[in-house]
Structures are given as structure tokens and as C-alpha cells.
Design a protein around this motif. Sequence first.
Motif, PDB file in Angstrom:
ATOM      1  N   ILE A 129       0.826  -1.318   0.076  1.00  0.00           N
ATOM      2  CA  ILE A 129       0.011  -0.181  -0.107  1.00  0.00           C
ATOM      3  C   ILE A 129       0.950   1.196   0.028  1.00  0.00           C
ATOM      4  N   GLY A 130       0.216   2.341  -0.446  1.00  0.00           N
ATOM      5  CA  GLY A 130       0.887   3.617  -0.485  1.00  0.00           C
ATOM      6  C   GLY A 130       0.610   4.442   0.557  1.00  0.00           C
ATOM      7  N   TYR A 131       1.763   5.260   1.161  1.00  0.00           N
ATOM      8  CA  TYR A 131       1.347   6.047   2.416  1.00  0.00           C
ATOM      9  C   TYR A 131       1.503   7.547   1.872  1.00  0.00           C
ATOM     10  N   SER A 148       4.689  12.741   8.685  1.00  0.00           N
ATOM     11  CA  SER A 148       4.951  11.605   9.025  1.00  0.00           C
ATOM     12  C   SER A 148       4.503  11.117  10.472  1.00  0.00           C
ATOM     13  N   LEU A 149       3.917   9.765  10.410  1.00  0.00           N
ATOM     14  CA  LEU A 149       3.409   9.453  11.555  1.00  0.00           C
ATOM     15  C   LEU A 149       4.061   8.230  12.171  1.00  0.00           C
ATOM     16  N   GLU A 150       4.100   7.817  13.324  1.00  0.00           N
ATOM     17  CA  GLU A 150       4.495   6.650  13.826  1.00  0.00           C
ATOM     18  C   GLU A 150       3.568   5.672  13.561  1.00  0.00           C
ATOM     19  N   GLU A 203       6.707   7.874   5.971  1.00  0.00           N
ATOM     20  CA  GLU A 203       6.783   9.107   5.328  1.00  0.00           C
ATOM     21  C   GLU A 203       6.185   8.953   3.984  1.00  0.00           C
ATOM     22  N   TYR A 204       5.898  10.306   3.751  1.00  0.00           N
ATOM     23  CA  TYR A 204       5.158  10.599   2.231  1.00  0.00           C
ATOM     24  C   TYR A 204       5.854   9.804   1.312  1.00  0.00           C
ATOM     25  N   GLY A 205       5.120   8.961   0.207  1.00  0.00           N
ATOM     26  CA  GLY A 205       5.663   8.257  -0.538  1.00  0.00           C
ATOM     27  C   GLY A 205       6.425   7.109  -0.455  1.00  0.00           C
TER      28      GLY A 205
END
Length: 293
Positions: free
Chosen positions: A159-161, A166-168, A208-210
Motif C-alpha cells: 500500500i501507498g502512504y 510523517s506518523l509513527e 513518510e510521504y511516498g
Amino acid sequence: MAVTSANRYLINTVDGHNLSYFNPESAILYTGNHGIATSSKTTCPFTRSMDTPWQWLSYPRLQRTGNDPVVATTTLEDLNPIPYNLNFYSNEDGNEQFIVRTYGTWSSTPFNEIKSTKGYKLNIQDQGTFTHTMYGTDLYLNTPIQLYRGQSGNPENWIGYFMPMSLEPEDAFVGVWEYLTKIQVQDWTMTKTSTGKWLSPASVAPLEYGDCVIVEVSQNCTLYWNEDGEPSEGEDRAGTEYFGYTEFASYIPWYIETDSLEDVVEIGLMANDSCIGASVVMPGDTLVEVNAY
């Protein structure tokens, strides 16, 4: 009133808005409207560096409507310079497939679509440093992601974030945390044991993003990334100096307790005379993950 936090997100408490935040690293400004389910967003091209042969990644910013797919080869041609040789892997419906570019020609394309909710693995086989630029708009934060216990006998969900902050892991997956049994990114893996305890090594860092995130679940469920999560910043961990190894498409994590070890700075895994993975040990580490390739 507006304040800028340490992680460079803008919190806006002006009447009529719930939340606004700006992430300069991903070049995006989001504004959530009070009492309205949608949000507005302004984006510009976002370029990321790719200085290692393997990249686990996703594409949160694309030129499309909603979460419609785009042509994979066209998106990959936004690499600069365009590699002559690469493999691009997908896990759609549990079936691992890959696109091949050889000597500057797309020679095998069993699939040819990219979606922002999906994760992928890119293997650039040429020497050098590359960048990739994403164009378009980011996916709406409340876009659902369906997670499956298994598809085609494969328990992995790639899956994509696409969150700008940025999250734990526990914060990002708050809505489905009880169903997760494994969380894996390119550098670390969290695994739930049969007792329900999580093995969480020192290298675990915020998503992190991406990122491409590979997860396994105990039952089918729907994930919504946590829009209310507290942005977090991870600790940079240096690469190894005393051990060298080659990465491949996947790895097996080894967890090593370091409480009783003194003056150890690196741990390497050896197969015969070859190193197949290594990790740095930092002060305060009690559980170190070493990935075997």
C-alpha cells in the motif's frame, strides 16, 4: 493565529477552518474546512532522490481524477535520467508482476497501471544517482484502502502512504491496529507474535510521504490513514562501515537482543564467507533488526 511546529507543519486556528498544514518537503498545502468533509490542496511538482538501486515507493501525487490509475511506463519516464535498465514490481491482487526496461526499451509490461493507494518496488540497474518528479495533485487524505487477509494465497498488501505528515506506525494505523500482524518498509519490519506482543526494533521510524508499506492482517478490513495523527520525526541511522552487502527485492528480518552486548557498533549476518545483511548498533538499542537478503 498560526504557529509553525518543529516538524514544519502549519497549524491554523482561524475561525472557519479546522486545520491547515504545510509540508515544504513534499511541497503541499492542505486546508480542512470546518464542517465540510472535503479539503482543498495546492501542489507543485515534487522531486525525490533515488541514490540506491532499490526503492520501495508509492506515488501519492499523480495527474488523474480521484484514485484513477495512470500509465506506469509514462510515470516511470519522469525519472531523470531515464534508466536504460530497470524492473518495476507490483503485487496487484496478490500476484507479483514486474515491468522490464532493457537497453532503453520497455520489453515486458504484464501490467501498466499505477495507483496512489498502492505500493511498488523499483530496481534501477544502471549506475548513478537518479531523481523522480511527481506531477499533479495528491490523493485526498480520506481515501480508503482495502486490506485483505490473503489474495491468491499471498498475505501481503502493498500500500501507498500518501499523508503529508510523517506518523509513527501505531498512530498511522490507529483504525485497524488490532487486525495488523506485520508492518514492513524497506528498512525495518514490525511483527506481532503469537502472544499478541509486537517485536519493534530500534530502527522503526515514522512512515513518510511516498513510502511503500507492506502489511498483513488477521481479517479483511478497510484502512483510512489517520488524519488526526501527531506528526513525528525519526532518528537518522547511519549505514554500516565494516560490513558490505547487496540488497534484493525482499529480505528476512532477524531480531537480535543487544542488552548484554558491550562495545558492539555493528552486527553482520554471514553465509559462508559472504555478508548477507548488517546493521548499526546505536547507544540505547535493546533490540536490533538485521535484514538478511
